[in-house]
Enzyme design. Structure first.
Site, mmCIF file in Angstrom:
data_model
loop_
_atom_site.group_PDB
_atom_site.id
_atom_site.type_symbol
_atom_site.label_atom_id
_atom_site.label_comp_id
_atom_site.label_asym_id
_atom_site.label_seq_id
_atom_site.Cartn_x
_atom_site.Cartn_y
_atom_site.Cartn_z
ATOM 1 N N HIS A 293 0.814 -1.197 0.068
ATOM 2 C CA HIS A 293 0.014 0.078 -0.070
ATOM 3 C C HIS A 293 0.842 1.149 -0.041
ATOM 4 C CE1 HIS A 293 -3.285 -2.500 1.153
ATOM 5 N NE2 HIS A 293 -4.068 -1.664 0.217
ATOM 6 N N GLU A 532 -10.687 -11.638 -3.601
ATOM 7 C CA GLU A 532 -9.138 -11.382 -3.429
ATOM 8 C C GLU A 532 -8.694 -12.442 -2.651
ATOM 9 O OE1 GLU A 532 -8.560 -7.407 -1.911
ATOM 10 O OE2 GLU A 532 -10.068 -7.575 -0.609
ATOM 11 N N ASP A 556 -4.342 -9.024 -3.667
ATOM 12 C CA ASP A 556 -4.336 -9.752 -2.561
ATOM 13 C C ASP A 556 -4.639 -10.997 -3.101
ATOM 14 O OD1 ASP A 556 -4.205 -8.504 0.105
ATOM 15 O OD2 ASP A 556 -6.004 -7.313 -0.300
ATOM 16 N N CYS A 603 -9.317 -4.248 -10.140
ATOM 17 C CA CYS A 603 -9.140 -3.023 -9.470
ATOM 18 C C CYS A 603 -7.442 -3.215 -8.832
ATOM 19 C CB CYS A 603 -9.776 -2.420 -8.441
ATOM 20 S SG CYS A 603 -10.223 -3.510 -7.127
HETATM 21 C C1 PEP Z 1 -6.226 -5.609 -4.122
HETATM 22 O O1 PEP Z 1 -5.904 -6.475 -3.136
HETATM 23 O O2 PEP Z 1 -6.009 -6.006 -5.296
HETATM 24 C C2 PEP Z 1 -7.016 -4.283 -3.958
HETATM 25 C C3 PEP Z 1 -7.310 -3.459 -5.054
HETATM 26 O O3 PEP Z 1 -7.034 -3.700 -2.938
HETATM 27 P P1 PEP Z 1 -5.695 -3.260 -1.895
HETATM 28 O O4 PEP Z 1 -4.583 -3.218 -2.645
HETATM 29 O O5 PEP Z 1 -6.234 -2.015 -1.124
HETATM 30 O O6 PEP Z 1 -5.789 -4.374 -1.124
HETATM 31 MG MG MG Z 2 -7.218 -5.900 -1.427
#
Ligand code: PEP
Ligand code: MG
Length: 690
Positions: A293, A532, A556, A603
């Site tokens: 993140h 995920e 994830d 995403c």
């Molecule tokens: C992911 O896990 O791909 C996602 C979009 O959420 P994050 O990166 O915030 O876990």
């Molecule tokens: Mg995620």
């Protein structure tokens, strides 16, 4: 008025201990005493240690002392005498050595956010809290100043105790530095400035101390003498002590000069989110990966970042010069003049960075064979909202709402969240926005929770919300109310199965009923599930029947499918987005959604990478959500490919046995089919175990 010339002859220059002795002597006299560099570049009050240190007077520096007052002659005699005795530093103790000659040091890592930056190291060890600004009511300003004075007194008592212990255990020589710390604390330059700031800006004492401390420290990082510059850490130490006593928590917070490069073993995403971008130019961390993140936020903010530098942190000192080259995934400590020159030339010829590569094109993009693909924006912070428009996104595909919580106590009320979601609706426009329920836990918001042994597998995301229903209800209400202003949906993160979806939907239904009963303005929203984790993929058909849409979180999905920590550089070799198991998971999710006739928005960071986006389209995805700055690039690529061809490549990839095989296939197929779109450096490289 009288004046004399002086020269600094002591080996270490006019450093903290020497300056402390000078202050002690100068303070005995009534006259005002001003020290000036003979070249006129700086002047200081000889009774203020902080002021003296900013002279950066190393050995050989010529100075002038100007006295004004009834005892000016005696004062000048005493000070000239002190200079001639090398500041009375006669005790036998181990003199700290100036740092050894600095040599250029190159370290390889992973460039996760574009750019080339030359700056100064600011070391930051995580695990500590930030300092927040609060506006103090007029009537409470005196109380705030009092609080600050109490913290100064407490700090003084602590320092006296430390000094006494150091004297006993280490000898007077080592204890001397605490004399300097004590003088910092009493220095009007610090105390008066902080109190003035509290009153002038109606600021809380913590914030005032931090701002004044940052300013002092930024003067230090610009000092040209290595040894004296490093003494800035003494000031940092005192400020941290004051802050610790004010907050009662022992915080350490970045002190920022104009061109700071944060160097840290690891950084919390929330820390990155609250960095002052006017000052911070880049980030270099020992840990981290492309999908951590911290990296995602850095990209969102357009902040250059290189991660996975292993043991780089321990080789640095605050104030060292550093070059961060995210394009090569490299950092260079103490770059030589010729290295800097070389880099400046490269940076100029490399042209605009991704951030500047803006476009006004918006709306879905069409492939050569007429398939419409929506490109949405992933947004973490309200400061990024503008980027949604700037880069022509089809609304917001993912709002990582947990960053509203990155400042504890702030933005967590229903009204504050409502304001943020409403602003999101406004910026997203007709295509709407999707708010993810807090994905707290794992890397994000860990400061809100007790430490867990294995946070990624712990009380994260929907699990956290279901255990903290009050917080969940507040968020749900804010979302429902903001939805009255325009298209807004809600997605539940990290569901393991349909049971998690049902539990979350139950809470949402209850809040709908309450808002209704309260006759509040609100609108019901579409509810989606983040797919995920492998159990959600394996039961996607069931989940699809009970939600309005899916969001595929590939970050994830890779982490959990392959059991590889997404933020751990030691296992980054095993974090393989193009692993066949991940591709099966994506394929299966897309098929389940198609069967149930619900949309899927992909995403994860995979969608932000042009080559991977093509593969996703080949697997049947038509809705991609990504870092806003990547939209123009992905748009260009998508507009020039054939979805049918992408499908052929994707089908071959699904047959492959290993990640290496898939990557090789992608390299070969993409280079033959779309050579002008995918030069070799844009395709997955064979990684190495290191
Ligand atoms: C992911 O896990 O791909 C996602 C979009 O959420 P994050 O990166 O915030 O876990
Ligand atoms: Mg995620």
């Amino acid at each position: 008025m009288a004046e004399r010339r002086l020269q600094v002859t002591s080996r270490l220059g006019l450093h903290a201990r020497a300056a402390a002795n000078l202050v002690r002597v100068a303070s005995k006299f009534e006259s005002s005493l001003t020290l000036q560099r003979l070249d006129g570049s700086a002047e200081a009050d000889a009774k203020s240690i902080l002021s003296i240190l900013t002279l950066a007077a190393s050995r050989g520096t010529d100075l002038k002392i100007i006295a004004h007052g009834i005892d000016e002659q005696q004062a000048l005699d005493a000070i000239v005498g002190l200079f001639s005795r090398d500041f009375d530093e006669t005790e036998k103790y181990d003199v700290e050595q100036p740092s050894p000659a600095t040599q250029e040091l190159r370290c390889k890592g992973l460039g996760v956010s574009d750019g080339i930056v030359l700056g100064r190291v600011l070391r930051l060890q995580e695990g500590t809290r930030g300092v927040y600004r609060a506006v103090i009511a007029e009537a409470d300003l005196e109380r705030e100043r009092h609080r600050f004075r109490v913290a100064v007194r407490l700090s003084r008592r602590q320092l006296e105790a430390i000094k006494a212990r150091a004297e006993k255990e280490l000898g007077r020589g080592h204890a001397y530095i605490f004399d300097a710390h004590l003088l910092f604390l009493e220095d009007a330059k610090l105390t008066r400035d902080v109190e003035d700031y509290i009153v002038r800006e109606r600021a809380n004492a913590e914030w005032a101390a931090k701002v004044v401390g940052d300013r002092l420290l930024s003067i230090y990082t610009q000092i040209n003498d290595d040894y004296l510059r490093e003494r800035g850490s003494d000031i940092e130490d005192v400020i941290q002590r004051l802050l610790a006593n004010l907050t009662g928590e022992g915080p350490k917070y970045p002190n920022l000069s104009e061109d700071s490069v944060i160097v840290s073993p690891d950084l919390l995403p929330s820390t990155v989110a609250e960095l002052n971008l006017k000052h911070v130019k880049a980030i270099a961390t020992d840990a981290g990966g492309w999908t951590s993140h911290m990296a995602i936020i850095a990209r969102g903010l357009g902040l250059t970042a290189v991660v996975g530098l292993r043991d780089f942190y321990q080789r640095t000192r605050t104030g060292d010069q550093i070059l961060v080259d995210a394009r090569r995934g490299e950092v260079i400590l103490h770059p030589t003049a010729s290295t800097i020159e070389q880099y400046q030339a490269t940076a100029e010829s490399a042209g605009p960075s991704l951030r500047e590569d803006k476009t006004v094109e918006s709306g879905p993009v069409e492939t050569q064979d007429g398939v419409l693909i929506s490109l949405r924006a992933n947004v973490e912070l309200p400061t990024e909202f503008q980027a949604v428009r700037d880069f022509g996104a089809c609304g917001v595909g993912l709002f990582r709402s947990e960053f509203l919580l990155s400042r504890p106590g702030l933005m967590s009320s229903e009204e504050q969240q409502y304001g943020a979601y409403k602003a999101l609706v406004d910026v997203a426009g007709e295509h709407g926005a999707i708010v993810r329920l807090f994905d707290v836990g794992g890397e994000v918001g860990s400061e809100l929770k007790e430490r867990e042994r294995n946070p990624a597998l712990g009380l994260r995301a929907v699990r956290f919300s279901l255990r903290n229903k009050a917080a969940m209800r507040t968020q749900v209400r804010a979302i429902l109310r903001a939805a009255a202003a325009g298209p807004l949906s809600l997605v539940i993160p990290m569901v393991a199965d349909v049971a998690d979806v049902r539990r979350a939907k139950q809470v949402i239904t209850e809040e709908v009923a309450r808002l209704d009963a309260e006759q509040k303005q609100f609108s019901e929203v579409q509810i989606g599930a983040m797919i995920e984790v492998p159990s959600a993929v394996l039961t996607a058909e069931t989940i699809a029947k009970e939600v309005d849409f899916f969001e595929l979180g590939t970050n994830d999905l890779v982490q959990y499918t392959l059991a590889v920590d997404r933020g751990n550089d030691k296992v980054s070799y095993w974090f393989r987005t193009l692993h066949p198991a991940v591709l099966y998971g994506i394929n299966r999710t897309l098929l389940a959604a198609r069967e149930a006739n619900i949309p899927v928005i992909v995403c994860g960071e995979m969608a932000s990478t042009p080559a991977y986006a093509v593969l996703l389209i080949g697997l049947g995805a038509i809705d991609l959500s990504m870092t806003p700055a990547m939209i123009p690039r992905v748009r260009t690529v998508v507009s020039r490919i054939n979805a049918d061809e992408a499908r052929e490549v994707a089908l071959k990839c699904l047959q492959a046995a290993t990640a290496d095989d898939v990557e090789e296939l992608v390299r070969n197929e993409f280079r033959t089919r779309w050579p002008e779109l995918f030069p070799l450096n844009t395709l997955p490289k064979p990684p190495q175990i290191s």
